[in-house]
Motif scaffolding. Sequence first.
Motif, short mmCIF file in Angstrom:
data_model
loop_
_atom_site.label_atom_id
_atom_site.label_comp_id
_atom_site.label_asym_id
_atom_site.label_seq_id
_atom_site.Cartn_x
_atom_site.Cartn_y
_atom_site.Cartn_z
N ASP A 158 1.13 -1.20 0.05
CA ASP A 158 0.38 0.19 0.02
C ASP A 158 0.99 1.57 -0.15
OD1 ASP A 158 -2.53 1.51 -0.58
OD2 ASP A 158 -2.89 1.67 1.80
N ARG A 159 1.81 1.62 -1.08
CA ARG A 159 2.19 2.88 -1.00
C ARG A 159 1.48 3.52 -2.30
NH1 ARG A 159 7.25 1.82 2.42
NH2 ARG A 159 5.67 0.19 3.88
N PRO A 160 2.22 4.66 -2.00
CA PRO A 160 1.26 5.52 -3.06
C PRO A 160 2.27 5.19 -4.89
CG PRO A 160 2.68 6.91 -2.04
CD PRO A 160 3.01 5.54 -1.18
N VAL A 161 3.01 4.82 -4.75
CA VAL A 161 4.35 5.03 -5.80
C VAL A 161 4.83 3.67 -6.18
CG1 VAL A 161 6.29 5.99 -7.31
CG2 VAL A 161 5.20 7.34 -5.28
N LEU A 162 4.42 2.68 -7.35
CA LEU A 162 4.38 2.02 -8.30
C LEU A 162 5.17 1.69 -9.36
CD1 LEU A 162 3.27 -1.40 -8.49
CD2 LEU A 162 2.12 -0.96 -9.28
N LEU A 163 6.64 0.69 -8.82
CA LEU A 163 7.75 1.14 -9.92
C LEU A 163 7.41 -0.23 -10.59
CD1 LEU A 163 10.42 2.13 -7.77
CD2 LEU A 163 9.44 3.40 -9.62
N LEU A 164 7.07 -0.33 -12.34
CA LEU A 164 7.15 -1.81 -12.81
C LEU A 164 8.05 -1.78 -13.95
CD1 LEU A 164 3.03 -1.74 -13.47
CD2 LEU A 164 4.41 -3.15 -11.30
N ASP A 165 9.17 -3.13 -13.22
CA ASP A 165 9.92 -3.16 -14.71
C ASP A 165 10.54 -4.28 -15.85
OD1 ASP A 165 12.64 -2.40 -15.66
OD2 ASP A 165 13.97 -3.09 -14.52
N GLU A 166 9.22 -4.11 -17.04
CA GLU A 166 8.87 -5.56 -17.41
C GLU A 166 8.16 -5.84 -16.78
OE1 GLU A 166 11.20 -5.63 -21.22
OE2 GLU A 166 13.00 -3.97 -20.29
N PRO A 167 7.29 -6.16 -15.82
CA PRO A 167 6.66 -7.13 -15.17
C PRO A 167 6.25 -8.63 -15.97
CG PRO A 167 5.16 -5.67 -15.22
CD PRO A 167 6.30 -5.19 -16.18
N PHE A 168 5.98 -8.11 -16.40
CA PHE A 168 4.65 -9.39 -17.83
C PHE A 168 5.41 -9.41 -19.09
CE2 PHE A 168 2.00 -6.32 -15.93
CZ PHE A 168 1.74 -6.93 -14.79
N ALA A 169 6.92 -9.43 -19.36
CA ALA A 169 7.48 -9.35 -20.47
C ALA A 169 7.61 -10.95 -20.73
CB ALA A 169 8.89 -9.04 -20.27
N SER A 170 7.43 -12.04 -19.49
CA SER A 170 7.93 -13.25 -20.08
C SER A 170 6.26 -14.40 -20.33
CB SER A 170 8.64 -14.23 -19.19
OG SER A 170 8.32 -14.04 -17.76
N LEU A 171 5.71 -13.35 -20.27
CA LEU A 171 4.53 -14.01 -19.99
C LEU A 171 3.55 -13.74 -21.53
CD1 LEU A 171 2.72 -12.28 -17.43
CD2 LEU A 171 3.65 -14.27 -17.06
N GLY A 172 3.21 -14.93 -22.80
CA GLY A 172 2.33 -14.83 -23.99
C GLY A 172 1.34 -13.32 -23.57
N PRO A 173 0.61 -13.34 -25.04
CA PRO A 173 0.65 -12.05 -25.37
C PRO A 173 -1.42 -12.02 -24.47
CG PRO A 173 1.40 -12.40 -27.49
CD PRO A 173 1.06 -13.51 -25.98
N ALA A 174 -1.70 -13.02 -24.33
CA ALA A 174 -3.18 -12.92 -23.65
C ALA A 174 -3.38 -13.30 -22.32
CB ALA A 174 -3.87 -14.60 -23.72
N LEU A 175 -1.94 -13.51 -21.76
CA LEU A 175 -2.05 -13.15 -20.39
C LEU A 175 -1.60 -11.98 -20.09
CD1 LEU A 175 -2.47 -14.82 -17.59
CD2 LEU A 175 -0.19 -15.97 -18.39
N ARG A 176 -0.69 -11.31 -20.63
CA ARG A 176 -0.70 -9.80 -20.46
C ARG A 176 -1.61 -9.46 -20.62
NH1 ARG A 176 4.02 -9.95 -25.04
NH2 ARG A 176 2.86 -8.38 -25.68
N ASP A 177 -2.24 -8.95 -22.04
CA ASP A 177 -3.59 -8.47 -21.86
C ASP A 177 -3.94 -8.41 -20.08
OD1 ASP A 177 -2.75 -7.46 -23.70
OD2 ASP A 177 -4.33 -8.42 -24.87
N ASP A 178 -4.31 -9.73 -19.60
CA ASP A 178 -5.38 -9.75 -18.71
C ASP A 178 -4.42 -9.70 -17.40
OD1 ASP A 178 -7.65 -11.74 -17.29
OD2 ASP A 178 -5.38 -13.40 -16.35
N MET A 179 -3.19 -9.16 -17.06
CA MET A 179 -2.10 -9.14 -16.03
C MET A 179 -2.46 -7.52 -16.70
SD MET A 179 -1.14 -11.04 -14.28
CE MET A 179 0.40 -10.92 -13.53
N LEU A 180 -2.32 -6.81 -17.53
CA LEU A 180 -2.38 -5.28 -17.54
C LEU A 180 -3.94 -4.43 -16.86
CD1 LEU A 180 -0.47 -5.06 -21.11
CD2 LEU A 180 0.18 -4.44 -19.16
#
Length: 245
Positions: A158-180
């Motif tokens: 529960d912090r106000p800033v979220l840093l995402l460093d290519e978090p879903f790069a290893s997932l396939g496109p459908a799963l990536r959309d779901d995570m996004l």
Amino acid sequence: MSDGAADGKGVAVRLDKVSFSYGEALFAFDVGFTATQITAIMGPSGSGKSTLLNLVAGFETPRSGRVLIGTADVGGDPPAMRPVSMVFQENNLFAHLSVQQNVGLGRSPSLRLTEADHADIAGALARTGLAGKEKRLPRELSGGERQRVALARVLVRDRPVLLLDEPFASLGPALRDDMLDLVASLHAERGMTVLFVTHQPQDARRIAQKVVFLDNGTIAATGTSEDFFAGAGPEAFRRYIGAGA
Ligand code: ADP
Ligand code: MG
């Protein structure tokens, strides 16, 4: 779209004339990130995207300049003290700890958890579609589930800033959309300021309102995603996304 700091938690992030180097690799960042918006940080491999996030998170310290979160200069604060959470491409989890414990670490590094903490953890696991998997170890999860655990931990941290460093790069496109979509809905609920490093133009376009384009250790361009993905960005950015990034 979440625009305001209705809950008082929206904070801007600013790198104020920050310089940094790894030996020969030099970085000069002078850029602000709008409170409560999702900014996509894009740019070629080696352009400094992870370095920028690491400076905000406190894993690296600027040689000069200031790192501001809200009005506070956090430059001297260790990572755990900063009002940020971070999700990496992989290795977010402790292999010997259960899903529940990995999420609990977001609340307490020593896992001394109250009843209220346990209730929040259960809520975060339900929110990220992990109910029933509490006792599993990371190796018993799919790649997508592991990234969900990392997002559940962000929720209980529960912090106000979220840093995402290519978090879903290893997932396939459908799963990536779901995570996004999960990130976008968490963002809408909490109004976090999100710095989202991605190589994928379609991912940036899906959830980001702003774009910061890096090249060779500096900020090459900034703009709205609407403009940039409509082709109004600078030539170098158009070439970058046109090349399939
Ligand atoms: P990106 O995330 O955009 O691919 P990075 O920020 O990881 O780029 O890296 C930028 C440059 O800094 C690269 O040339 C990389 O080799 C160098 N670099 C990154 N991390 C380190 C490190 N820990 N030690 C030395 N050089 C590094
Ligand atoms: Mg990187």
